[in-house]
Enzyme design. Structure first.
Site, PDB file in Angstrom:
ATOM      1  N   LYS A  29     -41.025 -53.071 -37.385  1.00  0.00           N
ATOM      2  CA  LYS A  29     -41.562 -53.232 -36.048  1.00  0.00           C
ATOM      3  C   LYS A  29     -41.647 -52.029 -34.910  1.00  0.00           C
ATOM      4  O   LYS A  29     -41.115 -51.114 -35.063  1.00  0.00           O
ATOM      5  CB  LYS A  29     -40.390 -54.270 -35.402  1.00  0.00           C
ATOM      6  CG  LYS A  29     -40.069 -55.688 -36.223  1.00  0.00           C
ATOM      7  CD  LYS A  29     -38.965 -56.375 -35.526  1.00  0.00           C
ATOM      8  CE  LYS A  29     -38.672 -57.662 -36.330  1.00  0.00           C
ATOM      9  NZ  LYS A  29     -39.590 -58.487 -36.328  1.00  0.00           N
ATOM     10  N   ARG A  83     -36.974 -65.783 -44.471  1.00  0.00           N
ATOM     11  CA  ARG A  83     -37.413 -66.826 -45.335  1.00  0.00           C
ATOM     12  C   ARG A  83     -36.775 -66.582 -46.673  1.00  0.00           C
ATOM     13  O   ARG A  83     -36.577 -67.596 -47.549  1.00  0.00           O
ATOM     14  CB  ARG A  83     -38.644 -67.191 -45.427  1.00  0.00           C
ATOM     15  CG  ARG A  83     -39.758 -65.968 -45.724  1.00  0.00           C
ATOM     16  CD  ARG A  83     -41.475 -66.101 -45.487  1.00  0.00           C
ATOM     17  NE  ARG A  83     -41.243 -65.783 -43.696  1.00  0.00           N
ATOM     18  CZ  ARG A  83     -42.476 -66.095 -43.313  1.00  0.00           C
ATOM     19  NH1 ARG A  83     -43.420 -66.436 -43.759  1.00  0.00           N
ATOM     20  NH2 ARG A  83     -42.369 -65.911 -41.880  1.00  0.00           N
TER      21      ARG A  83
END
Length: 462
Positions: A242, A316
């Site tokens: 990120k 996920r």
């Protein structure tokens, strides 16, 4: 946080200052009916008929002052209409001049929340105690406020002090308080049973080793309810790292786990007649030589293969293994919480969790509960027309479709592949954070969707 049970007490006629609540639309008529000294005080304090505004009203003696607060509707108090007063009034006892606080008890408690682990709280002047004759409501309100404080405390804690091991310890503390059992699989032991949890967390230092935390509680004869929470204690993004701005708040990426643990605590405190199964996959998505890579293909607990298009779509993956484990126990209901996608925040903003559900009755119950509890949700579709976005050329699934379209929808549809079609399932894509302070809801970690889920469970199983 102080002992919440001390902040709301049964009204037995003990000395207390009075709070007068006035409708904004009836404010002018109310002012005209006040004695001159009250009108003078109101003018001096520049009180206006706007939400959360208040003023001190003088009494016969200097110590006999009372308070006036402006609310939208005295006949239907919101949870937050007393919160600003709880934040700003001096310590002491207070009671409403007319009626009972009802749902406004919650804001009175959450307005006094302070996160002071890392610095002394200079604003805390002592407890403000609200007296009420509605004694039956006190215990439940305290439980909900305590669950909210648990979420806030966990999310606000720095990642250096809240890794997977500390999240396990927090779960063990809740389990011990209620006689629940805990099972933990961690480190290399995850490889065979929870391969995606292992893959995401294996790059972290051994002190932050990944783990799957399970809690079980209740009578096995009761309906089984599985609650699953994403526990990414810090998310660097992995090799798809990120930018610094995106990493700044990633201590909160275990907000789903915090919600799940808080909801489990409510279930056990209320002794809801269910067989509770709490699952928290806890990891740190770190970077090292053994980090999982874009292009890798992971096996999942369910047996589906997953091609990794982006290592920053890790939540996920760990939820997939946990949902598969939950499904093996044939639950009557599965609820999961996750700080899963920025796409949900772009679509709905920070205050409104995205709700996905494979069962319309369950979705309607949650939406109704959210409105009733002033904890709103917004349902987004598990849109079958987007199923092709999850296809991979070499595996059963792709974890991060190209293009950036429908990011929260495709993430939820990924999770759906790990839940049996016949099992009612709800997924909360929640922010778990408030970027700005509101009365009773300070900037920082917060519970968004928790009260809606709890109200649904009570209505379904109590």
């Amino acid at each position: 946080m102080s002992d919440l049970s001390k902040l709301i007490q049964p009204d037995k006629g003990q000395p207390a200052r009075t709070i007068h609540l006035v409708d904004a639309k009836g404010y002018e008529d109310w002012v005209k009916a006040q004695p001159p000294r009250h009108r003078a005080a109101i003018e001096a304090q520049r009180l206006k008929p706007t939400g959360f505004a208040s003023a001190i009203l003088p009494g016969d003696k200097p110590e006999d002052w009372s308070v006036v607060g402006i609310v939208a509707n005295v006949a239907a108090l919101s949870p937050w209409c007393l919160a600003r007063l709880a934040e700003t009034l001096p310590e002491g006892n207070y009671r409403l001049a007319d009626g009972e606080p009802g749902p406004a008890m919650l804001g009175w408690l959450t307005g006094q929340y302070r996160f002071d682990r890392y610095r002394k709280d200079e604003k805390n002047t002592g407890p403000r105690v609200l007296l009420t004759g509605d004694v039956a409501r006190i215990a439940e309100t305290v439980r909900i406020a305590a669950a909210t404080a648990l979420v806030r405390d966990l999310v606000n804690t720095a990642a250096a002090d809240l890794g997977p091991a500390e999240l396990q310890h927090a779960t063990e503390g809740v389990a011990k308080a209620h006689g629940a059992t805990i099972t933990v699989v961690k480190g290399h032991d995850l490889e065979s049973g929870y391969p995606m949890v292992h893959a995401v967390g294996k790059a972290a230092d051994k002190t932050h080793a990944p783990r799957l935390i399970e809690l079980e509680w209740g009578n096995p004869a009761h309906p089984r309810v599985a609650i699953v929470g994403k526990g990414v204690c810090f998310d660097s993004g992995g090799l798809d790292i990120k930018p610094s701005a995106g990493m700044r708040l990633m201590k909160k990426d275990m907000g789903g786990a915090a919600h799940a643990l808080a909801l489990a605590q409510l279930v056990m405190e209320q002794r809801l007649p269910v067989r509770l199964h709490l699952l928290i996959p806890a990891v740190e998505n770190a970077i090292s030589g053994n980090a999982f890579r874009p292009g890798d293909v992971l096996r999942s607990r369910k047996g589906l293969s997953v091609e990794i298009a982006n290592t920053d779509a890790e939540g996920r993956l760990i939820l997939g293994d946990a949902l598969a484990r939950a499904s093996e126990q044939s639950p009557a209901l599965i609820v999961d919480f996750a700080t899963l996608t920025g796409a949900a925040r772009v679509a709905l903003g920070p205050d409104l969790p995205a709700l996905f559900a494979n069962d319309d009755t369950l979705a309607d119950a949650l939406l109704s509960a959210g409105m009733a509890e002033d904890d709103p949700l917004w349902r987004l579709p598990l849109w079958p027309g987007y199923a092709d976005m999850l296809k991979s050329d070499i595996a059963d699934l792709n974890n991060a479709p190209d293009g950036g379209f429908a990011g929260s929808v495709t993430a939820a549809m990924f999770l759906e592949r790990f839940v049996p079609k016949e099992t009612p399932w709800a997924h909360f894509d929640t922010f778990a954070w408030r970027p700005a302070t509101k009365p009773g809801r300070p900037k920082g970690g917060d519970a968004l969707g928790l009260r809606a889920a709890w109200a649904m469970l009570k209505a379904r199983y109590a």
